[in-house]
Design a protein around this motif. Structure first.
Motif, PDB file in Angstrom:
ATOM      1  N   MET A 133      70.763  26.128  -9.940  1.00 13.81           N
ATOM      2  CA  MET A 133      69.444  26.377  -9.363  1.00 13.81           C
ATOM      3  C   MET A 133      69.141  25.347  -8.284  1.00 13.81           C
ATOM      4  O   MET A 133      69.407  24.161  -8.469  1.00 13.81           O
ATOM      5  CB  MET A 133      68.369  26.314 -10.460  1.00 13.81           C
ATOM      6  N   ASP A 134      68.555  25.794  -7.161  1.00 16.53           N
ATOM      7  CA  ASP A 134      68.185  24.897  -6.080  1.00 16.53           C
ATOM      8  C   ASP A 134      67.181  23.868  -6.595  1.00 16.53           C
ATOM      9  O   ASP A 134      66.242  24.189  -7.319  1.00 16.53           O
ATOM     10  CB  ASP A 134      67.553  25.708  -4.933  1.00 16.53           C
ATOM     11  N   GLU A 135      67.387  22.614  -6.223  1.00 15.56           N
ATOM     12  CA  GLU A 135      66.541  21.532  -6.748  1.00 15.56           C
ATOM     13  C   GLU A 135      65.095  21.647  -6.295  1.00 15.56           C
ATOM     14  O   GLU A 135      64.208  21.022  -6.885  1.00 15.56           O
ATOM     15  CB  GLU A 135      67.113  20.179  -6.321  1.00 15.56           C
ATOM     16  N   ASN A 136      64.813  22.447  -5.261  1.00 17.00           N
ATOM     17  CA  ASN A 136      63.446  22.616  -4.773  1.00 17.00           C
ATOM     18  C   ASN A 136      62.773  23.888  -5.286  1.00 17.00           C
ATOM     19  O   ASN A 136      61.644  24.178  -4.924  1.00 17.00           O
ATOM     20  CB  ASN A 136      63.431  22.621  -3.242  1.00 17.00           C
ATOM     21  N   THR A 137      63.469  24.660  -6.114  1.00 14.83           N
ATOM     22  CA  THR A 137      62.919  25.917  -6.601  1.00 14.83           C
ATOM     23  C   THR A 137      61.962  25.662  -7.758  1.00 14.83           C
ATOM     24  O   THR A 137      62.314  25.030  -8.753  1.00 14.83           O
ATOM     25  CB  THR A 137      64.056  26.848  -7.081  1.00 14.83           C
ATOM     26  N   TRP A 138      60.746  26.169  -7.611  1.00 15.75           N
ATOM     27  CA  TRP A 138      59.750  26.082  -8.683  1.00 15.75           C
ATOM     28  C   TRP A 138      59.874  27.318  -9.571  1.00 15.75           C
ATOM     29  O   TRP A 138      59.982  28.432  -9.076  1.00 15.75           O
ATOM     30  CB  TRP A 138      58.332  26.077  -8.118  1.00 15.75           C
ATOM     31  N   ARG A 139      59.797  27.126 -10.890  1.00 14.57           N
ATOM     32  CA  ARG A 139      59.782  28.248 -11.830  1.00 14.57           C
ATOM     33  C   ARG A 139      58.722  27.977 -12.900  1.00 14.57           C
ATOM     34  O   ARG A 139      58.737  26.918 -13.529  1.00 14.57           O
ATOM     35  CB  ARG A 139      61.143  28.473 -12.488  1.00 14.57           C
ATOM     36  N   LEU A 140      57.849  28.953 -13.089  1.00 13.95           N
ATOM     37  CA  LEU A 140      56.784  28.827 -14.085  1.00 13.95           C
ATOM     38  C   LEU A 140      57.019  29.853 -15.189  1.00 13.95           C
ATOM     39  O   LEU A 140      57.145  31.045 -14.922  1.00 13.95           O
ATOM     40  CB  LEU A 140      55.422  29.068 -13.442  1.00 13.95           C
ATOM     41  N   GLN A 141      57.062  29.391 -16.415  1.00 13.96           N
ATOM     42  CA  GLN A 141      57.210  30.254 -17.582  1.00 13.96           C
ATOM     43  C   GLN A 141      55.871  30.319 -18.309  1.00 13.96           C
ATOM     44  O   GLN A 141      55.281  29.283 -18.642  1.00 13.96           O
ATOM     45  CB  GLN A 141      58.275  29.701 -18.526  1.00 13.96           C
ATOM     46  N   LEU A 142      55.388  31.534 -18.554  1.00  7.54           N
ATOM     47  CA  LEU A 142      54.162  31.739 -19.328  1.00  7.54           C
ATOM     48  C   LEU A 142      54.442  32.536 -20.605  1.00  7.54           C
ATOM     49  O   LEU A 142      53.586  32.599 -21.487  1.00  7.54           O
ATOM     50  CB  LEU A 142      53.119  32.480 -18.477  1.00  7.54           C
ATOM     51  N   ILE A 143      55.619  33.163 -20.683  1.00  4.54           N
ATOM     52  CA  ILE A 143      56.015  33.899 -21.871  1.00  4.54           C
ATOM     53  C   ILE A 143      56.596  32.915 -22.877  1.00  4.54           C
ATOM     54  O   ILE A 143      57.444  32.103 -22.543  1.00  4.54           O
ATOM     55  CB  ILE A 143      57.064  34.981 -21.530  1.00  4.54           C
ATOM     56  N   ASP A 144      56.116  33.017 -24.125  1.00  7.18           N
ATOM     57  CA  ASP A 144      56.553  32.120 -25.209  1.00  7.18           C
ATOM     58  C   ASP A 144      56.103  30.678 -24.983  1.00  7.18           C
ATOM     59  O   ASP A 144      56.666  29.761 -25.601  1.00  7.18           O
ATOM     60  CB  ASP A 144      58.080  32.154 -25.398  1.00  7.18           C
ATOM     61  N   GLY A 145      55.128  30.477 -24.133  1.00 11.53           N
ATOM     62  CA  GLY A 145      54.616  29.131 -23.916  1.00 11.53           C
ATOM     63  C   GLY A 145      54.716  28.699 -22.467  1.00 11.53           C
ATOM     64  O   GLY A 145      55.490  29.257 -21.686  1.00 11.53           O
ATOM     65  N   TRP A 146      53.915  27.711 -22.099  1.00  7.83           N
ATOM     66  CA  TRP A 146      53.818  27.230 -20.720  1.00  7.83           C
ATOM     67  C   TRP A 146      54.932  26.219 -20.449  1.00  7.83           C
ATOM     68  O   TRP A 146      55.069  25.224 -21.163  1.00  7.83           O
ATOM     69  CB  TRP A 146      52.459  26.567 -20.515  1.00  7.83           C
ATOM     70  N   ARG A 147      55.707  26.480 -19.396  1.00 11.31           N
ATOM     71  CA  ARG A 147      56.705  25.511 -18.933  1.00 11.31           C
ATOM     72  C   ARG A 147      56.830  25.627 -17.415  1.00 11.31           C
ATOM     73  O   ARG A 147      56.819  26.730 -16.887  1.00 11.31           O
ATOM     74  CB  ARG A 147      58.074  25.754 -19.565  1.00 11.31           C
ATOM     75  N   LEU A 148      56.983  24.488 -16.777  1.00 10.81           N
ATOM     76  CA  LEU A 148      57.156  24.452 -15.327  1.00 10.81           C
ATOM     77  C   LEU A 148      58.418  23.658 -15.014  1.00 10.81           C
ATOM     78  O   LEU A 148      58.620  22.559 -15.537  1.00 10.81           O
ATOM     79  CB  LEU A 148      55.945  23.804 -14.655  1.00 10.81           C
ATOM     80  N   HIS A 149      59.259  24.250 -14.178  1.00 15.73           N
ATOM     81  CA  HIS A 149      60.505  23.590 -13.787  1.00 15.73           C
ATOM     82  C   HIS A 149      60.574  23.507 -12.265  1.00 15.73           C
ATOM     83  O   HIS A 149      60.087  24.384 -11.559  1.00 15.73           O
ATOM     84  CB  HIS A 149      61.724  24.376 -14.276  1.00 15.73           C
ATOM     85  N   ARG A 150      61.205  22.451 -11.799  1.00 12.72           N
ATOM     86  CA  ARG A 150      61.614  22.388 -10.394  1.00 12.72           C
ATOM     87  C   ARG A 150      63.071  21.986 -10.379  1.00 12.72           C
ATOM     88  O   ARG A 150      63.415  20.863 -10.774  1.00 12.72           O
ATOM     89  CB  ARG A 150      60.780  21.416  -9.581  1.00 12.72           C
ATOM     90  N   GLY A 151      63.914  22.929  -9.959  1.00 17.21           N
ATOM     91  CA  GLY A 151      65.337  22.710 -10.125  1.00 17.21           C
ATOM     92  C   GLY A 151      65.653  22.591 -11.599  1.00 17.21           C
ATOM     93  O   GLY A 151      65.253  23.423 -12.403  1.00 17.21           O
ATOM     94  N   ASP A 152      66.315  21.518 -11.990  1.00 13.25           N
ATOM     95  CA  ASP A 152      66.667  21.285 -13.392  1.00 13.25           C
ATOM     96  C   ASP A 152      65.645  20.416 -14.117  1.00 13.25           C
ATOM     97  O   ASP A 152      65.833  20.105 -15.301  1.00 13.25           O
ATOM     98  CB  ASP A 152      68.044  20.620 -13.481  1.00 13.25           C
TER      99      ASP A 152
END
Length: 232
Positions: free
Chosen positions: A1-20
């Motif tokens: 995954m690109d280190e600048n890519t933001w990913r937000l998870q709302l299913i099964d709980g809140w999590r925010l990632h940027r890259g790894d």
């Protein structure tokens, strides 16, 4: 995954990632980011009133201002402003939005993959804000409708196992949903599995009586009435 890519998870709980990186935020910051992800761009007064409905306007505005400042300091670039509205960067990938896009193609090939996606967990479990409860119910209805569409499509193509997989996923969302029950019975009948159809019908019927003191809809019973007559 690109280190600048933001990913937000709302299913099964809140999590925010940027890259790894797994990014940790306080509950106020999580709630604002989740609200923007689910509701879209909104003016500040709307967000303040939604996130702090029991606070005075000045207090709610202050809470929002502090929350925005914290996010902007810790996660620069995640929030943007346009015409007085606050919004999330277009570079953010949000799992709910991606799943909703997948729902729009539920009758295309690859239905079983979509079943796996749609059968995933709840939206922000353990969150009980009024606006979250509304979004949770909307998400539940959308998943249920999409799984029914997949099941109907699979049944029309003669894929009885796929139909049952999708219908049972729908029943995990709403355990006695009449149309999902119909689809399970029709899939058994499509396979010629009369014993399976009778067993499923009797199980659903027993649960309906136990939990609601009612019978299954007459059209559900009608699907296997000839089998009931023959079985005595």
């Amino acid at each position: 995954m690109d280190e600048n890519t933001w990913r937000l998870q709302l299913i099964d709980g809140w999590r925010l990632h940027r890259g790894d990186l797994d990014l940790k935020m306080g509950l106020r910051q999580q709630r604002l980011i989740a609200a923007l992800a689910l509701l879209g761009p909104r003016p500040r007064p709307y967000l303040a009133g939604t996130l702090w409905p029991d606070s005075a306007d000045t207090q709610a505005s202050g809470n929002l201002r502090e929350t925005i400042w914290t996010i902007s300091r810790q996660l620069p670039g995640l929030l943007t402003r346009d015409n007085g509205r606050l919004e999330l960067t277009e570079d953010l990938h949000i799992d709910v939005q991606e799943l909703r896009r997948a729902m729009s193609g539920t009758t295309a090939a690859g239905g079983r993959c979509r079943v796996e996606l749609l059968a995933r967990g709840e939206l922000l479990p353990g969150w009980y804000d009024d606006w979250v409860l509304y979004e949770q119910e909307q998400w539940r209805r959308q998943r249920l409708a999409a799984l029914e569409t997949v099941a109907e499509d699979m049944l029309s193509r003669g894929d009885a196992p796929g139909t049952m997989e999708a219908a049972h996923a729908a029943l995990r969302i709403e355990p006695l949903h009449a149309n999902a029950i119909r689809l399970v019975l029709r899939a058994h009948l499509e396979e010629g599995n009369h014993a399976g159809a009778l067993g499923a019908y009797r199980e659903f019927s027993s649960r309906m009586r136990t939990e609601f003191g009612a019978a299954l809809p007459s059209d559900v019973t009608g699907l296997i009435r000839p089998l009931l007559i023959r079985s005595g």
